[in-house]
Scaffold this motif. Structure first.
Motif, mmCIF file in Angstrom:
data_model
loop_
_atom_site.group_PDB
_atom_site.id
_atom_site.type_symbol
_atom_site.label_atom_id
_atom_site.label_comp_id
_atom_site.label_asym_id
_atom_site.label_seq_id
_atom_site.Cartn_x
_atom_site.Cartn_y
_atom_site.Cartn_z
ATOM 1 N N ALA A 139 44.744 52.921 41.204
ATOM 2 C CA ALA A 139 43.739 51.897 41.506
ATOM 3 C C ALA A 139 42.507 52.040 40.629
ATOM 4 O O ALA A 139 41.638 51.165 40.636
ATOM 5 C CB ALA A 139 43.328 51.980 42.976
ATOM 6 N N GLY A 177 33.385 51.917 38.229
ATOM 7 C CA GLY A 177 34.371 52.403 39.194
ATOM 8 C C GLY A 177 34.060 53.829 39.585
ATOM 9 O O GLY A 177 33.317 54.523 38.889
ATOM 10 N N ALA A 229 41.242 48.207 26.573
ATOM 11 C CA ALA A 229 40.982 46.984 27.344
ATOM 12 C C ALA A 229 39.855 46.177 26.692
ATOM 13 O O ALA A 229 39.923 44.941 26.623
ATOM 14 C CB ALA A 229 40.616 47.347 28.786
ATOM 15 N N LYS A 240 52.606 54.010 28.512
ATOM 16 C CA LYS A 240 51.456 53.222 28.987
ATOM 17 C C LYS A 240 50.792 52.544 27.787
ATOM 18 O O LYS A 240 49.673 52.880 27.394
ATOM 19 C CB LYS A 240 50.461 54.123 29.722
ATOM 20 C CG LYS A 240 51.030 54.733 30.996
ATOM 21 C CD LYS A 240 49.956 55.482 31.754
ATOM 22 C CE LYS A 240 50.501 56.037 33.053
ATOM 23 N NZ LYS A 240 49.579 56.910 33.773
ATOM 24 N N HIS A 272 37.933 45.157 33.277
ATOM 25 C CA HIS A 272 38.051 43.705 33.433
ATOM 26 C C HIS A 272 37.283 43.186 34.644
ATOM 27 O O HIS A 272 36.925 42.018 34.703
ATOM 28 C CB HIS A 272 39.529 43.306 33.525
ATOM 29 C CG HIS A 272 40.204 43.341 32.188
ATOM 30 N ND1 HIS A 272 39.887 42.453 31.187
ATOM 31 C CD2 HIS A 272 41.137 44.165 31.674
ATOM 32 C CE1 HIS A 272 40.601 42.728 30.106
ATOM 33 N NE2 HIS A 272 41.369 43.771 30.374
ATOM 34 N N ARG A 273 37.022 44.072 35.607
ATOM 35 C CA ARG A 273 36.259 43.632 36.782
ATOM 36 C C ARG A 273 34.817 43.271 36.441
ATOM 37 O O ARG A 273 34.185 42.494 37.135
ATOM 38 C CB ARG A 273 36.237 44.741 37.847
ATOM 39 C CG ARG A 273 37.485 44.779 38.712
ATOM 40 C CD ARG A 273 37.709 46.139 39.353
ATOM 41 N NE ARG A 273 36.506 46.852 39.684
ATOM 42 C CZ ARG A 273 36.129 47.179 40.913
ATOM 43 N NH1 ARG A 273 36.872 46.838 41.929
ATOM 44 N NH2 ARG A 273 35.030 47.876 41.119
ATOM 45 N N GLU A 301 42.093 52.885 48.323
ATOM 46 C CA GLU A 301 43.496 52.589 48.074
ATOM 47 C C GLU A 301 44.396 53.575 48.838
ATOM 48 O O GLU A 301 45.417 53.182 49.421
ATOM 49 C CB GLU A 301 43.789 52.649 46.561
ATOM 50 C CG GLU A 301 45.228 52.389 46.157
ATOM 51 C CD GLU A 301 45.752 51.004 46.547
ATOM 52 O OE1 GLU A 301 44.949 50.122 46.896
ATOM 53 O OE2 GLU A 301 46.999 50.835 46.533
ATOM 54 N N GLY A 329 41.636 50.087 32.403
ATOM 55 C CA GLY A 329 41.712 48.672 31.997
ATOM 56 C C GLY A 329 41.233 47.740 33.106
ATOM 57 O O GLY A 329 40.263 46.975 32.931
ATOM 58 N N PRO A 330 41.901 47.777 34.264
ATOM 59 C CA PRO A 330 41.471 46.890 35.357
ATOM 60 C C PRO A 330 40.000 47.082 35.748
ATOM 61 O O PRO A 330 39.303 46.112 36.062
ATOM 62 C CB PRO A 330 42.390 47.295 36.516
ATOM 63 C CG PRO A 330 43.563 47.962 35.882
ATOM 64 C CD PRO A 330 43.109 48.541 34.586
ATOM 65 N N MET A 331 39.530 48.324 35.684
ATOM 66 C CA MET A 331 38.110 48.577 36.022
ATOM 67 C C MET A 331 37.194 47.790 35.091
ATOM 68 O O MET A 331 36.205 47.204 35.498
ATOM 69 C CB MET A 331 37.751 50.060 35.798
ATOM 70 C CG MET A 331 38.471 51.020 36.624
ATOM 71 S SD MET A 331 37.695 51.086 38.210
ATOM 72 C CE MET A 331 38.931 50.518 39.066
ATOM 73 N N THR A 376 42.515 58.480 33.496
ATOM 74 C CA THR A 376 41.299 58.107 34.217
ATOM 75 C C THR A 376 40.635 59.386 34.725
ATOM 76 O O THR A 376 41.152 60.485 34.506
ATOM 77 C CB THR A 376 41.595 57.105 35.353
ATOM 78 O OG1 THR A 376 40.359 56.603 35.852
ATOM 79 C CG2 THR A 376 42.379 57.740 36.490
ATOM 80 N N GLU A 411 49.407 49.782 27.391
ATOM 81 C CA GLU A 411 48.138 49.071 27.626
ATOM 82 C C GLU A 411 46.938 49.994 27.465
ATOM 83 O O GLU A 411 45.798 49.528 27.379
ATOM 84 C CB GLU A 411 48.149 48.393 29.005
ATOM 85 C CG GLU A 411 48.022 49.300 30.227
ATOM 86 C CD GLU A 411 49.297 50.082 30.583
ATOM 87 O OE1 GLU A 411 50.305 49.961 29.859
ATOM 88 O OE2 GLU A 411 49.261 50.821 31.592
#
Ligand SMILES: Nc1ncnc2c1ncn2[C@@H]1O[C@H](COP(=O)(O)OP(=O)(O)OP(=O)(O)O)[C@@H](O)[C@H]1O
Ligand SMILES: O=C(O)[C@H](O)CO
Length: 523
Positions: free
Chosen positions: A48, A310, A96, A125, A56-57, A318, A52-54, A510, A127
């Motif tokens: 979680a 994050g 990212a 991985k 993009h937030r 999570e 990358g996702p962090m 991470t 990405e």
């Protein structure tokens, strides 16, 4: 060392291990045994906070593609974007950022842990990797989280890039834990070796990350706002993945884009506290003395936007969600677990007894003294926003299994020359606490893991124990106290049941501190 740098696909190794705790109560609805389930829960919770996702937030391009939006702020893009980064999670963050902003990116330099690209590649991985002809130059260094020549080269390249910027430029700074070791630029005449020795000594004597980084800032050109100053007059946007309790931006990676006045008195107190003041190299004394009479005063960072993207809180949220899906009553105790590892282990040992007693039928209650001691210890540890009462109430109301979750970073005072990390040491100490007295009709399982996938200078991310630990160790002739006396938790777990209690994830890409999972199941 190569094996330590492997990023393994999720749970690639766990199912290969024998699962020694096979009682029916250790199995859940999914049919999976608890050790396996706990490890999977840990790994998917870490998923979680992948970089990358962090990123993009908080980052977005407006539809015209000419404005970069960072939360509620906008920055003009006109082929004026530069990127630097340092930390254990920065490769994925940079990938990212490149994906989103590549066409505007002029140049970048990042400093990341040795071997991380190969590890990420091996794990498939993609990405988290930069593009083949990326404009971002990658330096790998700081093996075992200590500043080295490679990291120094990276720091100098980052400084050079920052110093070349103009008022029209925008510098994106990607920061994550481990950044301090990956951005060493000692103020002359302090040498890299001197800084390395001082850092090692402070860490081994149990200095907190706040204390350690106060010293690092005073001796560094780029920490404590130095990087922001080098980039002035360019605008600076720092995106920070926090690995410090409470997310203090001036502490994470030693705050290279945060205004800081180096308080020499603070440094001297810290050096005194750990018995290092008398033996300081002359160079360190010189730099500290100079900082005291610095005519420029504190660095200003009005041109900087610092944003936390994050933290450990997301991992716990999570893990809580997943545990509830698995049928546990799950409660987050704190994302700020800190303090000496011995006290933290005592806390979990007592918590297991007190919470366990509330979970089992009346009559099995923990003694009043244990309850009082638990609260005394919690107060002594000064854990901000600890949800102890809420957790105990939830446990009392639960009709079935319970999972108590916490995150943070206890400190270990190294006394021996053994091999270990704070997660393995915590797990071993909790196991020893659980074995002190019979626990009643309850199964207890405790797992501690570093979200970066590497616990101290070992290949494991952490370890897990049950209340059977003392018996299991005795059956194999392993003396828990002797291993603990030398901070040799990794050697202990390697020998216990052939390493079955070790948690392996490989480098995760991470880094948001550690996660502690305490499972309680009435028998
Ligand atoms: N033998 C040992 N037993 C227990 N803990 C150890 C041992 N050796 C090192 N440590 C602890 O490991 C920690 C360093 O681990 P690591 O390099 O994973 O740092 P980290 O805190 O995760 O790094 P960062 O926060 O910079 O990402 C230190 O706190 C140190 O006290
Ligand atoms: O790099 C550092 O200073 C630590 O990981 C804390 O952020």
């Amino acid at each position: 060392m190569a094996a330590a740098l492997q990023v393994l696909p999720r749970l690639a190794r766990a199912p290969l291990r024998p699962l020694p705790w096979r009682g029916p109560v250790a199995r859940l609805a999914s049919g999976m045994a608890l050790p396996e389930q706990a490890q999977q829960l840990f790994e998917s919770a870490v998923g979680a906070v992948l970089p990358g996702p962090m990123l993009h937030r908080v980052l977005a391009l407006d539809p015209s593609g000419k404005q970069l939006k960072v939360r509620d702020r906008s920055f003009q893009l006109r082929h004026n974007l530069y990127l630097v980064g340092f930390g254990k999670a920065v490769l994925g963050m940079a990938a990212a950022a490149e994906e989103l902003l590549g066409q505007h990116l002029v140049q970048g330099v990042i400093s990341v842990p040795k071997g991380i690209r190969a590890a990420v590649e091996r794990a498939g991985k993609q990405e988290m990797l930069l593009k083949p002809h990326s404009r971002v130059q990658v330096f790998e260094g700081a093996e075992d989280n200590l500043p080295d020549r490679d990291a120094l080269r990276a720091a100098l390249a980052i400084r050079q890039l920052a110093e070349g910027l103009t008022a029209d430029d925008l510098l994106l700074v990607l920061i994550s834990g481990g950044g301090s070791a990956l951005l060493p630029a000692p103020i002359p005449p302090v040498t890299l070796e001197e800084k390395q020795t001082l850092t090692k000594l402070l860490a081994a004597r149990g200095a907190t990350i706040q204390e350690l980084n106060t010293i690092r800032k005073a001796l560094s050109q780029l920490k404590g706002g130095g990087l922001a100053q080098a980039a002035y007059p360019a605008q600076v946007v720092s995106l920070i993945l926090s690995d410090v309790v409470g997310d203090p931006i001036e502490v994470i990676a030693s705050g290279p884009t945060v205004a800081s006045a180096h308080n020499v008195q603070d440094c001297l107190h810290i050096l005194n506290r750990y018995g290092l003041r008398a033996a300081l190299p002359r160079s360190v004394k010189t730099v500290l003395a100079r900082a005291d009479s610095d005519p420029h005063g504190p660095r200003t960072c009005g041109h900087v936007l610092n944003v936390i993207i994050g933290s450990n809180v997301l991992v716990l949220a999570e893990a809580q969600r997943q545990a509830e899906l698995l049928g546990y009553r799950a409660v987050v105790l704190s994302a700020a677990m800190q303090g000496d590892v011995k006290s933290v282990a005592q806390f979990y040992g007592l918590l297991a007894r007190v919470a366990g007693a509330r979970l089992t039928p009346p009559g099995a209650a923990a003694s009043e003294e244990e309850d009082t001691e638990l609260h005394r210890l919690a107060a002594e540890l000064q854990l901000p926003a600890l949800q102890l009462e809420e957790a105990l109430e939830a446990v009392a109301g639960a009709q079935g299994p319970v999972c108590l979750l916490a995150g943070g970073e206890p400190t270990v005072q190294l006394q021996g020359s053994g091999k270990g990390g704070r997660n393995q040491e915590l797990a071993l100490r909790v196991g020893a606490e659980l074995g002190r007295q019979p626990l009643g009709p309850i199964d207890v399982f405790f797992l501690s893991g570093g979200t970066d996938g590497q616990d101290g200078p070992t290949e494991a991310a952490g370890a897990w124990v049950t209340s059977e630990l003392a018996n299991q160790a005795a059956a194999e002739g392993l003396d828990v106290a002797a291993f603990l006396a030398h901070n040799d938790s990794h050697s202990f777990f390697c020998r216990l049941q052939g390493g079955a209690h070790l948690l392996f994830t490989g480098l995760t890409g991470t880094n948001v501190m550690d996660a502690h999972l305490l499972f309680l199941r009435p028998q």
